[in-house]
Scaffold this motif. Sequence first.
Motif, PDB file in Angstrom:
ATOM      1  N   LYS A   1      -6.372  -7.429  -4.716  1.00 27.75           N
ATOM      2  CA  LYS A   1      -6.434  -6.097  -4.804  1.00 27.75           C
ATOM      3  C   LYS A   1      -5.564  -5.298  -5.797  1.00 27.75           C
ATOM      4  O   LYS A   1      -4.219  -5.792  -5.723  1.00 27.75           O
ATOM      5  N   LEU A   2      -5.840  -4.285  -5.883  1.00 29.11           N
ATOM      6  CA  LEU A   2      -4.958  -3.116  -6.851  1.00 29.11           C
ATOM      7  C   LEU A   2      -3.426  -3.041  -6.025  1.00 29.11           C
ATOM      8  O   LEU A   2      -2.594  -3.097  -6.725  1.00 29.11           O
ATOM      9  N   ALA A   3      -3.876  -2.969  -4.780  1.00 31.22           N
ATOM     10  CA  ALA A   3      -2.548  -2.480  -3.889  1.00 31.22           C
ATOM     11  C   ALA A   3      -1.410  -3.740  -3.898  1.00 31.22           C
ATOM     12  O   ALA A   3      -0.565  -3.551  -3.992  1.00 31.22           O
ATOM     13  N   ASP A   4      -2.182  -5.199  -3.953  1.00 35.17           N
ATOM     14  CA  ASP A   4      -1.297  -6.107  -3.696  1.00 35.17           C
ATOM     15  C   ASP A   4      -0.653  -6.392  -5.102  1.00 35.17           C
ATOM     16  O   ASP A   4       0.692  -6.570  -5.202  1.00 35.17           O
ATOM     17  N   VAL A   5      -1.215  -5.986  -6.362  1.00 34.37           N
ATOM     18  CA  VAL A   5      -0.447  -6.099  -7.699  1.00 34.37           C
ATOM     19  C   VAL A   5       0.708  -5.033  -7.725  1.00 34.37           C
ATOM     20  O   VAL A   5       1.742  -5.283  -8.123  1.00 34.37           O
ATOM     21  N   ALA A   6       0.121  -3.740  -7.185  1.00 36.31           N
ATOM     22  CA  ALA A   6       1.212  -2.646  -7.408  1.00 36.31           C
ATOM     23  C   ALA A   6       2.555  -3.033  -6.510  1.00 36.31           C
ATOM     24  O   ALA A   6       3.236  -2.446  -6.746  1.00 36.31           O
ATOM     25  N   ASP A   7       2.114  -3.344  -5.284  1.00 37.64           N
ATOM     26  CA  ASP A   7       3.450  -3.724  -4.458  1.00 37.64           C
ATOM     27  C   ASP A   7       4.354  -4.844  -5.206  1.00 37.64           C
ATOM     28  O   ASP A   7       5.489  -4.598  -5.173  1.00 37.64           O
ATOM     29  N   GLN A   8       3.767  -5.850  -5.894  1.00 43.09           N
ATOM     30  CA  GLN A   8       4.536  -6.885  -6.487  1.00 43.09           C
ATOM     31  C   GLN A   8       5.261  -6.376  -7.703  1.00 43.09           C
ATOM     32  O   GLN A   8       6.236  -6.766  -7.927  1.00 43.09           O
ATOM     33  N   LEU A   9       4.621  -5.034  -8.341  1.00 43.56           N
ATOM     34  CA  LEU A   9       5.280  -4.214  -9.588  1.00 43.56           C
ATOM     35  C   LEU A   9       6.206  -3.357  -9.094  1.00 43.56           C
ATOM     36  O   LEU A   9       6.880  -2.526  -9.653  1.00 43.56           O
ATOM     37  N   ASP A  10       6.279  -3.231  -7.574  1.00 44.70           N
ATOM     38  CA  ASP A  10       7.175  -1.940  -7.048  1.00 44.70           C
ATOM     39  C   ASP A  10       6.770  -0.605  -7.554  1.00 44.70           C
ATOM     40  O   ASP A  10       7.508   0.021  -7.872  1.00 44.70           O
ATOM     41  N   MET A  11       5.493  -0.266  -7.496  1.00 42.90           N
ATOM     42  CA  MET A  11       5.066   0.823  -7.846  1.00 42.90           C
ATOM     43  C   MET A  11       3.716   1.416  -7.141  1.00 42.90           C
ATOM     44  O   MET A  11       2.856   0.681  -6.422  1.00 42.90           O
ATOM     45  N   PRO A  12       3.339   2.777  -6.992  1.00 44.73           N
ATOM     46  CA  PRO A  12       2.361   3.155  -6.220  1.00 44.73           C
ATOM     47  C   PRO A  12       0.869   2.786  -6.883  1.00 44.73           C
ATOM     48  O   PRO A  12       0.885   2.509  -8.370  1.00 44.73           O
ATOM     49  N   SER A  13      -0.034   2.613  -6.293  1.00 44.81           N
ATOM     50  CA  SER A  13      -1.389   1.844  -6.679  1.00 44.81           C
ATOM     51  C   SER A  13      -1.917   2.892  -7.846  1.00 44.81           C
ATOM     52  O   SER A  13      -2.356   2.290  -8.796  1.00 44.81           O
ATOM     53  N   HIS A  14      -2.051   4.053  -7.573  1.00 43.75           N
ATOM     54  CA  HIS A  14      -2.775   5.102  -8.501  1.00 43.75           C
ATOM     55  C   HIS A  14      -1.831   4.957  -9.793  1.00 43.75           C
ATOM     56  O   HIS A  14      -2.515   5.397 -10.683  1.00 43.75           O
ATOM     57  N   HIS A  15      -0.644   4.920  -9.845  1.00 44.53           N
ATOM     58  CA  HIS A  15       0.102   4.650 -10.821  1.00 44.53           C
ATOM     59  C   HIS A  15      -0.339   3.879 -11.838  1.00 44.53           C
ATOM     60  O   HIS A  15      -0.485   3.832 -13.037  1.00 44.53           O
ATOM     61  N   LEU A  16      -0.527   2.613 -11.244  1.00 43.85           N
ATOM     62  CA  LEU A  16      -0.908   1.352 -11.995  1.00 43.85           C
ATOM     63  C   LEU A  16      -2.364   1.403 -12.297  1.00 43.85           C
ATOM     64  O   LEU A  16      -2.708   1.063 -13.556  1.00 43.85           O
ATOM     65  N   SER A  17      -3.357   2.140 -11.833  1.00 42.78           N
ATOM     66  CA  SER A  17      -4.500   2.251 -12.004  1.00 42.78           C
ATOM     67  C   SER A  17      -4.687   3.387 -13.271  1.00 42.78           C
ATOM     68  O   SER A  17      -5.541   3.031 -14.141  1.00 42.78           O
ATOM     69  N   GLN A  18      -3.751   4.337 -13.151  1.00 42.83           N
ATOM     70  CA  GLN A  18      -3.918   5.095 -14.158  1.00 42.83           C
ATOM     71  C   GLN A  18      -3.490   4.763 -15.466  1.00 42.83           C
ATOM     72  O   GLN A  18      -4.068   5.025 -16.519  1.00 42.83           O
ATOM     73  N   CYS A  19      -2.618   4.074 -15.470  1.00 51.04           N
ATOM     74  CA  CYS A  19      -1.778   3.243 -16.715  1.00 51.04           C
ATOM     75  C   CYS A  19      -3.034   2.519 -17.363  1.00 51.04           C
ATOM     76  O   CYS A  19      -3.076   2.346 -18.414  1.00 51.04           O
ATOM     77  N   LEU A  20      -3.649   1.336 -16.598  1.00 49.13           N
ATOM     78  CA  LEU A  20      -4.722   0.794 -17.318  1.00 49.13           C
ATOM     79  C   LEU A  20      -5.816   1.695 -17.751  1.00 49.13           C
ATOM     80  O   LEU A  20      -6.290   1.328 -18.796  1.00 49.13           O
TER      81      LEU A  20
END
Length: 348
Positions: free
Chosen positions: A262-281
Amino acid sequence: MDPEHQLLFFFSAIGAFNGLFLSIYFAFFVKHRNRANYFLSALMLVLSIRIIKSVFLFFYPFISELFIHIGLSACALIGPFLYLYVKNTTTRKNYRNRYWLYHIVPTVLVMVIIEYLYPYRQHRGFWNFFGFNFLYTQWIVYVILSGIVIKSAFATLVKKGKKMTDEEIWLISLVAGVAIIWAAYRTTEYTSYIVGALSFSFVFYLILLLWFFKRRKTTPFFFAEQTKYANKKIETGEATEILSRLNILFEQKESYKNPNLKLADVADQLDMPSHHLSQCLNDNLGRGFSAFINEYRVKEAEKMLATDHHLTVEAIGYECGFSSKSTFYSAFKNLKGTTPAKYKKIYT
């Protein structure tokens, strides 16, 4: 205890006990957990412990000394956890190290050493001096630092014609609420020691009530999976770094092969908020997390379809991380313009 004191005990303790339940909720039951929510949980926990210590010490002066020391240690952690929550909620940086430990570990060590050398019962004079000259000073310094972090939100608050976001309203309410509790404790020499505990209950329910009337028809941002930042675009350099780290993660660990990723799993591995990673994509690649991860899966499926003649098409789809045959076929055809079966025939 007479009825008047029972009522006072109830109102001074109710906020603290509800704060404990809320702390547990943020730590274990929020659907989309991230580091910021853990810091919020910790903040609610130490605030509640501090208040509970005050309540019981006021009504039961002979409670365990260990209980008192735990409450004092919690007091020392209120400021750091407030700052860490505000910083993690608003920051655009991707901290890879355990920077938060620099705020927590020294504070805990100092409190443990001082509590060992100067037990509360034998050194009340020291604790009265230490409390006002260190604990409350450290507390308000962190409140000020938190206010500086959200200074743009305060600027929006006083600027006419500019609408505040949900996040800005929440953070201002939280920082102001903690400041009010600090002020209530700091002025107990002019009022009463129990006023600090009563102020927590008041602030706790005032913020909840404010939020209820403000957002009664929608979900608060900290319960939601994403927060939209329509006018806060991620800078190009930072976006490039995020995408680079994401590609390295997928290529080295092949995380995309996990069908439940899930998005949250990847965001945790990158040490960042989920919404931040989603916005970047979305901002930089024009697609969401599902589409991005399916590209990796399809790319891996291409290799296996061309070289592995022992596995069936469906088995290859599962090996690449697709959770079903239909999802595999749909994603493959959408990206390659043909089905996996037809693609495999070319190489057999």
